[in-house]
Design a protein around this motif. Sequence first.
Motif, PDB file in Angstrom:
ATOM      1  N   TYR A 109       0.838  -1.200   0.000  1.00 38.46           N
ATOM      2  CA  TYR A 109       0.000   0.000   0.000  1.00 38.46           C
ATOM      3  C   TYR A 109       0.874   1.252   0.000  1.00 38.46           C
ATOM      4  CZ  TYR A 109      -2.916  -3.517   2.448  1.00 38.46           C
ATOM      5  OH  TYR A 109      -3.586  -4.655   2.830  1.00 38.46           O
ATOM      6  N   TRP A 110       0.294   2.333  -0.517  1.00 31.41           N
ATOM      7  CA  TRP A 110       0.847   3.668  -0.309  1.00 31.41           C
ATOM      8  C   TRP A 110      -0.195   4.521   0.391  1.00 31.41           C
ATOM      9  CZ3 TRP A 110       5.592   5.158  -0.226  1.00 31.41           C
ATOM     10  CH2 TRP A 110       6.544   4.557  -1.042  1.00 31.41           C
ATOM     11  N   TYR A 111       0.297   5.266   1.394  1.00 28.94           N
ATOM     12  CA  TYR A 111      -0.548   6.192   2.144  1.00 28.94           C
ATOM     13  C   TYR A 111       0.075   7.586   2.096  1.00 28.94           C
ATOM     14  CZ  TYR A 111      -2.900   2.293   4.488  1.00 28.94           C
ATOM     15  OH  TYR A 111      -3.633   1.167   4.774  1.00 28.94           O
ATOM     16  N   LYS A 112      -0.791   8.586   2.234  1.00 31.65           N
ATOM     17  CA  LYS A 112      -0.330   9.969   2.353  1.00 31.65           C
ATOM     18  C   LYS A 112      -0.809  10.493   3.715  1.00 31.65           C
ATOM     19  CE  LYS A 112      -0.758  14.568   0.234  1.00 31.65           C
ATOM     20  NZ  LYS A 112      -1.362  15.360  -0.889  1.00 31.65           N
ATOM     21  N   GLN A 113       0.124  11.098   4.461  1.00 28.29           N
ATOM     22  CA  GLN A 113      -0.249  11.737   5.731  1.00 28.29           C
ATOM     23  C   GLN A 113       0.050  13.216   5.609  1.00 28.29           C
ATOM     24  OE1 GLN A 113       1.613  10.422   9.502  1.00 28.29           O
ATOM     25  NE2 GLN A 113      -0.431  10.541  10.395  1.00 28.29           N
ATOM     26  N   ASP A 114      -0.998  14.008   5.616  1.00 30.68           N
ATOM     27  CA  ASP A 114      -0.827  15.436   5.376  1.00 30.68           C
ATOM     28  C   ASP A 114      -0.475  16.182   6.664  1.00 30.68           C
ATOM     29  OD1 ASP A 114      -4.423  15.761   4.990  1.00 30.68           O
ATOM     30  OD2 ASP A 114      -3.206  15.718   6.812  1.00 30.68           O
ATOM     31  N   SER A 115      -0.439  17.496   6.566  1.00 31.78           N
ATOM     32  CA  SER A 115      -0.001  18.317   7.701  1.00 31.78           C
ATOM     33  C   SER A 115      -0.955  18.215   8.885  1.00 31.78           C
ATOM     34  CB  SER A 115       0.131  19.776   7.278  1.00 31.78           C
ATOM     35  OG  SER A 115      -1.100  20.231   6.741  1.00 31.78           O
ATOM     36  N   LYS A 116      -2.197  17.815   8.632  1.00 29.12           N
ATOM     37  CA  LYS A 116      -3.152  17.640   9.734  1.00 29.12           C
ATOM     38  C   LYS A 116      -3.076  16.240  10.317  1.00 29.12           C
ATOM     39  CE  LYS A 116      -6.371  21.103   8.042  1.00 29.12           C
ATOM     40  NZ  LYS A 116      -7.722  21.408   7.559  1.00 29.12           N
ATOM     41  N   LYS A 117      -2.108  15.476   9.855  1.00 34.48           N
ATOM     42  CA  LYS A 117      -1.809  14.135  10.377  1.00 34.48           C
ATOM     43  C   LYS A 117      -2.830  13.082   9.982  1.00 34.48           C
ATOM     44  CE  LYS A 117       1.675  15.980  12.464  1.00 34.48           C
ATOM     45  NZ  LYS A 117       2.975  15.947  11.786  1.00 34.48           N
ATOM     46  N   PHE A 118      -3.712  13.414   9.022  1.00 31.80           N
ATOM     47  CA  PHE A 118      -4.700  12.428   8.607  1.00 31.80           C
ATOM     48  C   PHE A 118      -4.057  11.470   7.622  1.00 31.80           C
ATOM     49  CE2 PHE A 118      -8.749  10.704   8.468  1.00 31.80           C
ATOM     50  CZ  PHE A 118      -9.145  10.485   7.162  1.00 31.80           C
ATOM     51  N   LEU A 119      -4.204  10.179   7.889  1.00 27.37           N
ATOM     52  CA  LEU A 119      -3.568   9.137   7.081  1.00 27.37           C
ATOM     53  C   LEU A 119      -4.593   8.582   6.096  1.00 27.37           C
ATOM     54  CD1 LEU A 119      -0.732   7.742   7.157  1.00 27.37           C
ATOM     55  CD2 LEU A 119      -1.807   5.957   8.499  1.00 27.37           C
ATOM     56  N   LYS A 120      -4.283   8.714   4.799  1.00 28.98           N
ATOM     57  CA  LYS A 120      -5.263   8.303   3.793  1.00 28.98           C
ATOM     58  C   LYS A 120      -4.637   7.354   2.793  1.00 28.98           C
ATOM     59  CE  LYS A 120      -8.604  10.301   0.570  1.00 28.98           C
ATOM     60  NZ  LYS A 120      -9.650   9.320   0.892  1.00 28.98           N
TER      61      LYS A 120
END
Lengths: 110, 114
Positions: free
Chosen positions: B33-44
């Motif tokens: 899998y690949w996930y992105k965690q943005d500056s608000k720390k939400f992991l998608k």
Amino acid sequence: RKEVEQDPGPFNVPEGATVAFNCTYSNSASQSFFWYRQDCRKEPKLLMSVYSSGNEDGRFTAQLNRASQYISLLIRDSKLSDSATYLCVVIPTGGFKTIFGAGTRLFVKA
Amino acid sequence: DTAVSQTPKYLVTQMGNDKSIKCEQNLGHDTMYWYKQDSKKFLKIMFSYNNKELIINETVPNRFSPKSPDKAHLNLHINSLELGDSAVYFCASSQAHSGQYEQYFGPGTRLTVT
């Protein structure tokens, strides 16, 4: 409504306290559930799986209530090292999609 | 031995550039899998691959192209980088095809687009 919802906290507790985190999910067809822990600037790490019968690992107890679509994590006798963000994870039927909650931040203080 | 590894750990680049992130797992898992965690720390979740085949593509812009040369590797190529691509990208793996959905994550790649 978000697919997985958690109380963002932060929870500030003294050492030795018992703290409980809750998580709700919207997809009743979800099949697997986990709690992960993420320390600052680190990757998420699996804490424990969650089963309907409830499961315990040392000071940690996880519980799933399918009827209410609700998952919980109980931490007893909190340690300073428990300070982290706790992520609720739901996997819908099919098994390849993964939905993370936004996380609950815990601070344990001496 | 590192179970899931990613390179590079840090990536700083300018808008418009193309960059790649590599991921390798030595757990013998069939799903990555690949996930992105943005500056608000939400992991998608972005992508899910099972035995080199794309299973999940979560409405990611087509500037992002994953490639899985074999079961143990899943790379992520990003074209024409934008400021909004700045985030931490995590790779993970599991044995999902066998019903074992616990995922193990790499250390993350912190991408900064300037």
